[in-house]
Write an enzyme that holds these catalytic residues in place. Structure first.
Site, PDB file in Angstrom:
ATOM      1  N   GLU A  61      -6.816 -11.289  -3.180  1.00  0.00           N
ATOM      2  CA  GLU A  61      -5.833 -10.524  -3.744  1.00  0.00           C
ATOM      3  C   GLU A  61      -4.228 -11.385  -3.730  1.00  0.00           C
ATOM      4  O   GLU A  61      -3.723 -11.264  -4.898  1.00  0.00           O
ATOM      5  CB  GLU A  61      -5.570  -9.437  -2.956  1.00  0.00           C
ATOM      6  N   HIS A 130      -9.559   2.935   2.861  1.00  0.00           N
ATOM      7  CA  HIS A 130      -9.463   3.169   1.399  1.00  0.00           C
ATOM      8  C   HIS A 130      -9.173   4.349   1.016  1.00  0.00           C
ATOM      9  O   HIS A 130      -9.523   4.954  -0.158  1.00  0.00           O
ATOM     10  CB  HIS A 130     -11.134   3.060   1.150  1.00  0.00           C
TER      11      HIS A 130
END
Lengths: 332, 333
Positions: A61, A130
């Site tokens: 990322e 999440h």
């Protein structure tokens, strides 16, 4: 107008902008075909626009966002996909200390026209890593724009605006909305939804409900119930852009109704709702007929069990409670 | 006339002057800092001039670099004017960043400087991204990412070098290995000494060179630039060098012995180029004096310019948080 899902509207926006501007590119984990993104938003784009412009990346990322910044600095308009909003935590330096600050720190020399798309949010038993909604973190950073669409039309219109914007934009897509259908104007590829403007979803006279993202749909349901059961006329505003947010629209509605509920799925403590409520008190105290209510998630990580998740994350009932309680206090 | 090393003495003399300029800039900045004239932090690159000059000597003005908190040398070598640098260090409107960046964040896009960086490792992914942009837009430009050995153990380094290798991006990763990450010796931060081992892990070539030898740096970076321009992908170049002063001006440096510092000072990269010029060109004390005088004058003028420059207008504090425009206003719904 054509009827399509939120997901298809996002894909339409990407395809239109890729078609229109050769400097637009997409990079992220699994964005290329055959998968076309973990949630299929980019499905078909690499086949149509090529694997150079629609690039799969390693799970990195920091490098994905950094690559977007560097590419933006030299003339591209990258659309970076970070698979979950939670995963932006892995790229925080690049988002917060690099992308957001490059223009200011350079004395205005550069622009960082980059969109970071991410999805997620609660409501799917995805558990605490999440499910997070972190819009307040990014709204706290000068230099970033934060956009959260709630309808297919705005998914298309806001994503197109975000891509054309010369600043780094965090573009959050609620997973709960991907299959929601709606009318999307398709007559003109240059029809966009300007950033920084709220949408009046439902007109009302008694109370203003300010919300965004998936919670817009809960707010509409709550407003309808409030009207049907208690005759309360609730006005619903979809903020659409969290930073910069449409203070004028929110203030105008509050001055009209004299009371407000600010509702978000994100954790209530330190949430964007606090900023909005404080602004209403600072700017329009004289118009307040009742305390401003905040609805947000409990101060706990999002639990896995659906029963527990419903306890932590607010929905229609909590908004309805806030509307009713606030109305009961009017003039008190 | 080309020397057998392949380097034209007249060209080497220009590189020498650049090294002397960097040294003089750093020494002058340290004096001003110690007198309290410069706000903020100051990280001196004295002792590391051969890396900055060697790694940028073969770049074009349209090539890019990213730099570090110890970046004065890199950006001066890439062509940023000393007067704009000093103005920035003084925090003035005429500075490279209009007084909003300071010593650690010099950016000058016109000179190909995409930013020095206050975050260790922070510029490496951005360099990879600039190289991605070049690859997408076409052309033979390259990007040099400077970073220290401290950055070798950041995730940003690992992720960005790996990504650049996967995509064969035109990037040169130049590690300025000065042996210490602030006070921690590199031996306490990694068991891998050999940059080639790290490079192999990402599938790209890695060269370790004497970073106090201008010619060694030039040779290694020349190969790396050539690879990048020909689409052969990125290269790691590790330059062993030493910062004469502490991590920052004012750091007592108790983690290093006097003997160690003295040994590295004996390997002064500037003296070594001066000796080469004396040996291989008609270089004498008079040439040396001309260079020193020219550099001193330039630095003196740069300081005067910075000191006399206006402070930023108060309203500029809130300017340039956002870019005003969009690529195309389009039709608004």
């Amino acid at each position: 107008m054509s009827d399509m899902t939120f997901r298809d509207a996002l894909r339409l926006a990407l395809a239109e902008e890729l078609e229109r501007d050769p400097t637009v590119m997409v990079l992220g984990e699994d964005v290329a075909d055959p998968l076309g993104g973990s949630y299929r938003v980019t499905l078909g784009l690499s086949t149509r626009f090529g694997a150079q412009r629609i690039r799969n990346t390693p799970i990195s990322e920091t490098a994905i966002v950094g690559a977007g910044i560097g590419a933006a600095l030299v003339g591209l308009r990258p659309v970076v996909e970070v698979m979950y909003m939670d995963f932006l935590e892995l790229a925080m330096d690049q988002v917060v200390s690099q992308a957001a600050k490059a223009r200011y720190m350079s004395g205005g020399q550069v622009r960082v026209p980059m969109v970071v798309r991410c999805q997620g949010g609660p409501g799917r038993a995805a558990a605490a890593q999440h499910s997070q909604l972190l819009e307040a973190w990014f709204a706290h950073v000068p230099g970033l724009k934060v956009v959260v669409p709630s309808t297919p039309a705005d998914a298309r219109g806001l994503l197109k605006s975000a891509i054309r914007d010369d600043n780094p934009v965090i573009f959050f897509e609620s997973n709960l909305l991907y299959n929601v259908r709606g009318d999307v104007p398709q007559d003109d590829a240059d029809t966009v939804t300007p950033l920084g403007t709220a949408r009046l979803v439902r007109e009302g006279t008694d109370i203003t409900v300010v919300t965004w993202g998936a919670m817009v749909h809960d707010a509409i349901a709550a407003a309808e119930q409030a009207h049907a059961r208690w005759g309360v006329s609730a006005e619903v505003l979809d903020l659409r852009t969290i930073s910069p947010w449409d203070r004028e629209a929110v203030l105008a509605s509050f001055r009209k109704t004299g009371s407000a509920v600010v509702a978000h799925q994100a954790v209530r403590q330190g949430g964007v709702g606090a900023e909005i409520a404080a602004t209403l008190y600072e700017e329009a105290l004289d118009y307040a007929d009742a305390e401003i209510a905040r609805v947000g998630a409990a101060f706990a990580p999002t639990p896995f069990s659906p029963e527990l998740e419903r306890i932590v994350v607010p929905g229609v009932d909590q908004i309805l409670d806030a509307i009713v309680t606030t109305q009961a206090r009017r003039g008190g | 006339m080309m020397h057998p090393t392949g380097r034209d003495p007249a060209w080497v003399a220009t590189l020498y002057e650049r090294m002397v300029l960097i040294r003089a800039f750093e020494e002058a900045a340290a004096r001003l800092y110690e007198k309290g004239e410069l706000p903020g932090f100051l990280h001196s690159s004295v002792g590391q001039e051969a890396v900055a000059v060697g790694a940028t000597a073969l770049l074009h003005s349209t090539d890019y670099i990213t730099s570090t908190h110890r970046g004065h040398g890199h950006v001066l070598a890439k062509g940023v004017p000393p007067r704009a640098m000093f103005a920035e260090l003084f925090g003035r409107e005429t500075g490279t960043n209009r007084g909003k960046g300071g010593s650690m964040h010099v950016m000058d896009v016109a000179a190909g400087v995409l930013g020095a960086n206050g975050i260790v490792g922070g510029g490496i992914p951005i360099a990879a991204g600039a190289a991605l942009g070049i690859q997408m837009l076409g052309g033979e430009r390259v990007v040099v990412a400077f970073f220290g050995d401290g950055a070798l153990n950041t995730g940003a380094f690992h992720e960005a070098v790996n990504l650049a290798s996967v995509w064969q991006l035109p990037a040169i990763f130049v590690c300025e290995h000065n042996g210490y990450a602030e006070s921690t010796p590199s031996s306490a931060a990694s068991r891998v000494d050999d940059i080639a081992v790290r490079a192999a892990a990402y599938g790209l070539p890695g060269f370790a060179v004497d970073g106090n030898d201008l010619f060694a740096v030039l040779d290694a970076v020349e190969r790396a630039i050539s690879r990048a321009r020909q689409g052969e992908g990125p290269t790691l170049v590790q330059c062993a060098t030493y910062r004469w002063y502490g991590h920052y001006i004012g750091d007592p440096g108790a983690y290093r012995s006097d003997e160690e510092v003295a040994a590295w000072r004996d390997r002064d990269p500037i003296v070594r180029v001066s000796a080469w010029l004396t040996e291989h060109a008609t270089w004498d004390a008079e040439d040396e004096a001309v260079v020193r005088e020219r550099v001193e004058r330039k630095i003196g003028e740069a300081i005067d310019f910075g000191r006399a420059s206006p402070r930023p207008a108060p309203e500029s504090a809130l300017a340039d948080v956002y870019a005003a425009g969009a690529s195309n206003e389009g039709a608004r719904s």
